[in-house]
Design a protein around this motif. Structure first.
Motif, mmCIF file in Angstrom:
data_model
loop_
_atom_site.group_PDB
_atom_site.id
_atom_site.type_symbol
_atom_site.label_atom_id
_atom_site.label_comp_id
_atom_site.label_asym_id
_atom_site.label_seq_id
_atom_site.Cartn_x
_atom_site.Cartn_y
_atom_site.Cartn_z
ATOM 1 N N THR A 9 0.007 11.413 1.203
ATOM 2 C CA THR A 9 -0.725 10.951 0.027
ATOM 3 C C THR A 9 -2.145 11.511 0.009
ATOM 4 O OG1 THR A 9 0.577 8.949 0.105
ATOM 5 C CG2 THR A 9 -1.344 8.911 -1.297
ATOM 6 N N VAL A 10 -2.787 11.519 1.188
ATOM 7 C CA VAL A 10 -4.142 12.068 1.254
ATOM 8 C C VAL A 10 -4.124 13.542 0.901
ATOM 9 C CG1 VAL A 10 -6.047 12.603 2.801
ATOM 10 C CG2 VAL A 10 -4.968 10.371 2.906
ATOM 11 N N LEU A 49 2.017 1.851 -3.403
ATOM 12 C CA LEU A 49 0.913 2.446 -4.163
ATOM 13 C C LEU A 49 0.845 3.942 -3.892
ATOM 14 C CD1 LEU A 49 -1.423 1.357 -5.959
ATOM 15 C CD2 LEU A 49 -2.850 1.498 -3.926
ATOM 16 N N ALA A 50 1.008 4.298 -2.609
ATOM 17 C CA ALA A 50 1.018 5.709 -2.243
ATOM 18 C C ALA A 50 2.173 6.418 -2.942
ATOM 19 C CB ALA A 50 1.134 5.855 -0.729
ATOM 20 N N TYR A 105 1.231 8.208 4.492
ATOM 21 C CA TYR A 105 -0.202 8.089 4.195
ATOM 22 C C TYR A 105 -0.876 9.451 4.260
ATOM 23 C CZ TYR A 105 1.145 3.297 5.109
ATOM 24 O OH TYR A 105 1.777 2.099 5.083
ATOM 25 N N ILE A 106 -0.468 10.253 5.259
ATOM 26 C CA ILE A 106 -1.066 11.585 5.378
ATOM 27 C C ILE A 106 -0.690 12.420 4.154
ATOM 28 C CG2 ILE A 106 -1.087 13.704 6.737
ATOM 29 C CD1 ILE A 106 -0.519 11.923 9.211
ATOM 30 N N ARG A 119 -1.478 18.403 -8.186
ATOM 31 C CA ARG A 119 -2.511 17.446 -8.548
ATOM 32 C C ARG A 119 -1.844 16.147 -8.967
ATOM 33 N NH1 ARG A 119 -6.934 16.755 -7.171
ATOM 34 N NH2 ARG A 119 -8.901 17.223 -8.210
ATOM 35 N N LEU A 138 -3.659 13.831 -2.747
ATOM 36 C CA LEU A 138 -4.873 13.463 -3.480
ATOM 37 C C LEU A 138 -5.922 14.556 -3.376
ATOM 38 C CD1 LEU A 138 -5.181 9.706 -2.590
ATOM 39 C CD2 LEU A 138 -4.978 10.662 -4.862
ATOM 40 N N GLY A 139 -5.891 15.285 -2.268
ATOM 41 C CA GLY A 139 -6.822 16.387 -2.128
ATOM 42 C C GLY A 139 -6.451 17.557 -3.018
ATOM 43 N N GLY A 140 -5.312 17.440 -3.688
ATOM 44 C CA GLY A 140 -4.904 18.507 -4.585
ATOM 45 C C GLY A 140 -4.291 19.692 -3.869
ATOM 46 N N PHE A 141 -3.847 19.469 -2.619
ATOM 47 C CA PHE A 141 -3.308 20.596 -1.861
ATOM 48 C C PHE A 141 -1.826 20.811 -2.124
ATOM 49 C CE2 PHE A 141 -6.953 19.042 0.623
ATOM 50 C CZ PHE A 141 -7.746 20.161 0.522
ATOM 51 N N TYR A 159 0.837 -1.197 0.000
ATOM 52 C CA TYR A 159 0.000 0.000 0.000
ATOM 53 C C TYR A 159 0.872 1.248 0.000
ATOM 54 C CZ TYR A 159 -3.823 -3.135 1.099
ATOM 55 O OH TYR A 159 -4.746 -4.147 1.062
ATOM 56 N N ILE A 198 1.348 7.040 -6.585
ATOM 57 C CA ILE A 198 0.455 8.187 -6.756
ATOM 58 C C ILE A 198 1.230 9.478 -6.516
ATOM 59 C CG2 ILE A 198 -1.569 9.329 -5.803
ATOM 60 C CD1 ILE A 198 -2.498 6.421 -5.025
#
Lengths: 326, 377
Positions: free
Chosen positions: A300-301, A247-248, A297-298, A310, A304-307, A244, A251
């Motif tokens: 990646t989130v 995967l992160a 993980y944080i 992108r 993903l939020g585009g902050f 995982y 991304i």
């Protein structure tokens, strides 16, 4: 000097931690670039680690371990292709099935073969020398006492497992395959616009099976690295979320080999810091090791939020069917 | 040449049963390889899960957990969202339940505490689903990836809280203090004992009643309320739903809040009903298994209750195999994986052959009756 030495030690650990992530992230890249979501990296790491360690023990050779580990993950990657390409199954469900099967099969078969609670026997114990051994680069011993250079060359660059060097070689190699070969072009095209590929008379299914073959081979290296090189033993659930995390990283690296490698190195560095930072006080606050562990993980989130820029999956943006510039 | 319709009994009956049968055959091959006679294994699983009050107790206890985690998947799925975050949502739900029990246990009567802990389970689980939901609704981040990430973040967070705040001083193992007995959800065998009925001790507790109520409530919610209608219409055709004036981001967030709350309820069963303390890894993959249960139950509450019973049987019967055959307990995980593979990922593999078989049969019967009509005329 004290600081320099601890930096060298942390960077050394970073390379070691990043290696399985790099293999797995590159593996995921082929699959996802071809349009197949791959949350099954975790299970494939576990499968290849198990069959790799078992074969290495049985044949007394790490190379047989590598071969069998890679074969096992290829089989599961093709199962993923069978479900998602041939039978249009849900990619996420198929990935989950593979992850869950991997946990169960490795434990049940491992226990049946070796009767050690799901572990394989130790590969570097007594008469058994079935483990990859670290490689000493030339003149590493002679240069060890030279200040700075000795630290960088003999400690940081020398003395890693072959697979560590292979992981960093695999990055430009995979870049070349993906962006400079006909096969790579087809993989990317299939992930962006399968209809166009189909119209051009190229089999989408075949391309995706081949992409997942690459996935299986590369992720096999990640698993074998864990069990046959690092720990010299398989233990249940030893992949511990690395699939995982890869995967992160994929991304994070926007589905590109070099950026994914940097993301893996960043995650490897965080892992190295987490191990050493137990109880370390930074700016008057004790840094919780759990926070460092959770950072990939944080991040990646947040990404993903585009902050922080992108990161859009290949098939979603529907990039035009042209050669990309990297 | 009118298009033949496939009757419902084939879609919801024959095809799922065939898929489970194939999974069972594959599992049988694994058993044979492990030198276990599959039929003997099945028999000892059945008697282990259903052969005694003790077995029934464990089976129904696991079933209770699966109902919640599967409903959490199904509600999200009805909206077209893949909620892989049940693991983390249930774990954080356990934090809510634990804090209520640790803070209020022994200070307020159980009848006051229980509603508070139910609300806490729901609120904590829902809040953990809120961020992935909001990111999906407003920033388009893929909910599968964000909920996976949130599972890991939940694990780290709970680890941190247990080590630094919840672990009693001077204990070695990483777990919270045991709750005051006044906050425990009564076990079924204790209740039955009051009425003079003897049942072997098992972790089965009153949460199972709540699980059945919640399953019914989810059915009402999805098929008999305006919100449920909006959720289902977004799930079946989101552009049509948007055209119909439905506020999609709001529906996405509402759905995930409900899903998170449902996953959080799982903590009532495991934490307040059984362990009576917050432990590491208490969700124990049940969030993931919930996905399989939801698939088996066709994302319908009624189907989910049945599928949960089957997975409760697999879990309890499988652990019985461990004692009987000295096989690793995770053989159950193999069974679950095969069920997910064949009735989830490969569900279309048997669909077309079976449908074709039925259509051929129906056509032959029709043409036979046509000839009969012709002959009569």
């Amino acid at each position: 000097m004290e600081l320099f030495n601890s930096i060298i030690v942390i960077l050394d650990a970073t390379l070691r931690n990043a290696t399985p992530l790099i293999f797995a992230a590159l593996a995921g890249m082929f699959s996802e670039r071809s349009g197949i979501v791959n949350i099954a990296l975790e299970g494939k790491i576990l499968i290849s680690a198990f069959f790799g360690a078992s074969a290495a023990y049985y044949f007394g050779s790490p190379w047989m371990g590598l071969l069998c580990g890679v074969l096992a993950s290829v089989v599961f990657a093709q199962l993923h292709a069978f479900a998602t390409v041939t039978h249009n199954g849900d990619h996420v469900v198929s990935g989950l099935a593979i992850n869950i099967l991997a946990i169960g099969l490795t434990a049940a078969i491992g226990n049946y073969w070796f009767h050690q609670g799901g572990n394989t026997p130790n590969l570097a114990f007594g008469e058994t020398h079935a483990r990859f051994t670290p490689i000493k680069l030339p003149f590493a011993d002679q240069l060890a006492d030279v200040p700075i250079i000795g630290g960088i060359y003999s400690e940081l660059l020398s003395g890693h497992y072959l697979l560590v060097y292979l992981a960093f070689l695999a990055v430009p190699l995979c870049w070349y395959i993906l962006f400079r070969t006909r096969f790579g072009l087809r993989v990317r095209a299939v992930g962006e616009n399968p209809h166009a590929v189909d119209t051009a008379g190229i089999s989408v299914a075949k391309t995706r099976y081949l992409a997942l073959l690459m996935t299986g081979i590369l992720v096999g290296f990640a698993g074998v690295y864990l069990s046959v090189a690092v720990t010299a033993q398989f233990s249940p659930n030893m992949s511990a979320g690395k699939g995982y995390m890869a995967l992160a990283a994929l991304i994070f690296g926007k589905w590109r080999p070099r950026s994914a490698m940097w993301a893996c190195l960043l995650f490897g560095l965080l892992e190295a810091i987490a191990i050493r930072s137990q109880g370390v006080v930074f700016l008057g606050v004790e840094v919780p090791v759990q926070l460092v562990e959770a950072t990939p993980y944080i991040l990646t989130v947040v990404l993903l939020g585009g902050f922080i820029g992108r990161s859009v999956a290949p098939k979603v943006i529907g990039e035009p069917y042209v050669k990309e510039r990297n | 040449m009118s298009q033949q319709r496939i009757p419902a009994w084939i879609t919801v009956g024959v095809i799922p049963v065939t898929n489970v049968l194939i999974a069972a055959i594959a599992a049988g091959l694994v058993f044979l390889y492990l030198n276990i006679n599959p039929l003997d294994a099945l028999q000892s699983m059945v008697s282990g899960a259903f052969g005694s009050g003790y077995g029934w107790g464990y089976t129904l206890y696991y079933m209770t957990s699966y109902i919640f985690t599967a409903l959490a998947v199904a509600v999200a799925f009805k909206c077209g969202l893949f909620n892989i975050g049940g693991e983390g949502q249930a774990y954080i739900g356990a934090l809510g339940v634990g804090l209520v029990c640790l803070g209020l246990g022994g200070h307020v009567p159980f009848i006051v505490l229980l509603p508070i802990s139910i609300i806490a389970a729901a609120v904590f689980g829902a809040l953990w689903a809120l961020i992935p939901a909001a990111l999906q609704a407003y920033r388009g981040s893929h909910i599968v990836i964000t909920t996976i990430m949130f599972n890991f973040i939940a694990a780290s967070l709970m680890n941190y809280l247990l080590v630094y705040f919840l672990k009693p001083v001077g204990t070695m193992s990483v777990e919270s203090a045991v709750f005051d007995a006044a906050s425990w959800i009564p076990k079924i065998h204790e209740i039955l004992a009051v009425f003079g009925i003897r049942m072997a001790a098992s972790p089965l507790n009153l949460t199972i009643v709540w699980a059945l109520i919640v399953a019914f409530a989810v059915w009402v919610f999805l098929w008999r309320t305006r919100w449920g209608y909006e959720i289902r219409s977004v799930g079946s055709n989101s552009s049509a739903a948007r055209y119909g004036g439905i506020n999609i981001p709001r529906v996405v967030i509402l759905t995930m809040l409900v899903a998170g709350a449902l996953a959080g309820f799982m903590a009532l069963n495991v934490v307040q009903g059984q362990a009576h303390q917050i432990k590491l890894n208490l969700v124990n993959q049940m969030g993931f298994t919930g996905i399989a249960v939801a698939l088996m139950g066709r994302n319908h509450p009624f189907g989910i209750v049945l599928a949960s019973l089957m997975f409760g049987f697999l879990t309890q019967g499988g652990s019985e195999l461990q004692f009987e055959y000295a096989v690793d307990a995770r053989i159950v995980v193999v069974l679950q994986g095969l069920v997910i593979l064949f009735s989830g990922a490969l569900q279309h593999m048997m669909k077309h052959p079976i449908e074709r078989l039925y259509l051929n049969y129906a056509r032959r019967r029709n043409s036979a009756s046509d000839e009969q009509h012709a002959a009569e005329a």
